[in-house]
Write an enzyme that holds these catalytic residues in place. Structure first.
Site, PDB file in Angstrom:
ATOM      1  CG  HIS A  78      -2.037  -0.970   1.147  1.00 49.66           C
ATOM      2  ND1 HIS A  78      -3.024  -1.062   2.101  1.00 49.66           N
ATOM      3  CD2 HIS A  78      -2.350  -1.891   0.194  1.00 49.66           C
ATOM      4  CE1 HIS A  78      -3.893  -1.997   1.751  1.00 49.66           C
ATOM      5  NE2 HIS A  78      -3.498  -2.510   0.603  1.00 49.66           N
ATOM      6  CE1 TYR A 207      -7.054   3.999   9.891  1.00 53.66           C
ATOM      7  CE2 TYR A 207      -6.270   3.837   7.630  1.00 53.66           C
ATOM      8  CZ  TYR A 207      -6.196   3.454   8.951  1.00 53.66           C
ATOM      9  OH  TYR A 207      -5.278   2.520   9.346  1.00 53.66           O
ATOM     10  N   PRO A 299      -6.158   0.184  17.485  1.00 53.05           N
ATOM     11  CG  PRO A 299      -8.008  -0.965  16.674  1.00 53.05           C
ATOM     12  CD  PRO A 299      -7.468  -0.339  17.914  1.00 53.05           C
ATOM     13  CE  LYS A 303       3.113   3.593  13.803  1.00 53.95           C
ATOM     14  NZ  LYS A 303       2.835   3.146  12.460  1.00 53.95           N
ATOM     15  CE1 TYR A 391      -2.261   3.975   8.929  1.00 51.13           C
ATOM     16  CE2 TYR A 391      -0.862   2.706   7.441  1.00 51.13           C
ATOM     17  CZ  TYR A 391      -2.062   2.879   8.121  1.00 51.13           C
ATOM     18  OH  TYR A 391      -3.068   1.935   7.978  1.00 51.13           O
TER      19      TYR A 391
END
Length: 397
Positions: A78, A207, A299, A303, A391
């Site tokens: 990704h 998200y 979540p 991480k 991220y």
């Protein structure tokens, strides 16, 4: 008194999840022997469905240390994520911003790779153990007592003991209360998670912030998808029919661009509670804590698994110095180094969670403030770069 079969080793590890198995693997590469003791059977762990987003350094660790390159062959790279709010998607381009990617690769697959690597290398990993206890933690020879899968009483004596036994850690509880500080944050919501037999709705994670609450649109395979929406921690999964679930998910991603999720039969549904937790320090005597035994994160920031693997990497390096270079003081570095990364991850996970979820009793001001924050992130290269850097993972330290 029960007669126990005694095994002598350098490092005794309680917990055969990713943290424990990765540590055992890295120690073996350094010529240091270990024994891993795990309560669950290998099959039980392999059949526990766990999602996973791997940072770039986690992927490198699996591949470069010789565990497996399956993540590169079967995982999905990704190169960004979508932040969706106000009915519109905004892509955070990881590669364009920081030159890094993440990989969609389930934690279950990471465990399988590690378990197979440990079996391939002839490691001493004991699954299916009962009545596990740790003893003599401040001595020169701490121990693990347990009953093995065949019902035989066993004892492992070691120079160093590692508690990598998960969020309900028995090892952590053996540290006297005056010797540890515990930091908590409870969240007033949970995730309603589903597995659906459907094609992917998006090539990367979405998200989504909406007036109805948060949703995360993830993937698993070309035919099986993982999705979540924010819910009450006491939500009853049986009260949600398939039609109701899809209606809620579609409403949380609806927008002027006409985005529609691809639907299919739901094969699993569950409510996932979460919290933030840190135990300090991550060492007591000759016992060191790793992974969820020492810290858990929501979540939202992806991480948890990455922190566990980072703990194993740092701990293996310091144990090698302690053992091979006769430098036991090296272990004094473990807790400060590990916790520096843990607290950065706690901040990022909390930030993502608080920015994207709708808080109970949220006022119109609170919701508009969140939208302003999200706009600031996606409209600012600096803001987007911070998200991308955090991220995909901070450089190894």
């Amino acid at each position: 008194m029960t007669q126990r079969s005694v095994t002598r080793t350098t490092v005794g590890i309680v917990g055969g999840g990713p943290a424990g198995l990765m540590l055992s693997h890295l120690l073996a590469r350094a010529g240091i022997d270990s024994v891993v003791v795990e309560r669950r059977t290998r099959r039980e762990i392999e059949e526990t469905v766990r999602a996973g987003i791997l940072e770039r350094d986690s992927v490198r660790l699996l591949v470069d240390s010789g565990v497996s390159d399956r993540v590169l062959r079967e995982g999905h790279e990704h190169r960004g994520i979508d932040l969706r709010f106000g009915g519109t998607s905004h892509r955070i381009d990881f590669q364009g911003l920081v030159g890094a990617s993440t990989w969609l690769y389930p934690q279950t697959a990471v465990f399988v790779d590690l378990a197979e690597a440990r079996e391939r290398d002839g490691a001493d990993v004991r699954f299916g153990c009962d009545d596990t206890a740790v003893v003599d933690l401040t001595s020169d020879r701490p121990g693990i007592r347990f009953t093995d899968a065949d019902g035989v009483a066993q004892e492992v004596r070691c120079d160093f003991l590692v508690g990598a036994d998960g969020s309900r850690s028995m090892c952590r509880q053996e540290v006297p209360e005056p010797e540890r500080r515990q930091f908590f944050r409870e969240y007033p919501f949970a995730w309603f998670g589903i597995l659906a037999e459907a094609p992917p709705s998006s090539p990367e994670l979405i998200y989504s912030h909406s007036e109805r609450g948060f949703a995360l649109i993830s993937q698993r395979t070309e035919t099986l998808q993982r999705m979540y929406f924010q819910c009450d921690p006491e939500e009853d999964v049986d009260a949600w029919s398939e039609d109701r679930i899809w209606e809620e998910l579609q409403a949380r991603v609806a927008g002027e661009d006409g985005l529609r999720l691809k639907e299919g039969p739901i094969v699993d549904k569950t409510v996932l509670r979460f919290r933030s937790f840190v135990c300090e320090p991550m060492r007591y005597g000759n016992m060191l804590l790793a992974g969820d035994a020492a810290h858990t994160v929501p979540p939202t920031g992806a991480k948890g698994l990455n922190l566990a693997l980072a703990d194993a990497r740092v701990l293996a390096e310091l144990l090698e110095r302690a053992v091979r270079k006769n430098d036991p003081d090296a272990l004094d570095e473990y807790s400060p180094r590990a916790l520096a990364r843990v607290w950065k991850a706690q901040h990022f996970s909390y930030w993502m969670t608080s920015m994207l979820h709708r808080l109970p009793e949220a006022s119109d001001f609170d919701v508009r403030r969140q939208l302003g924050e999200l706009s600031s992130v996606v409209e600012s290269r600096a803001g987007s770069t911070y998200l991308a850097e955090a991220y995909t993972g901070w450089p190894s330290s």
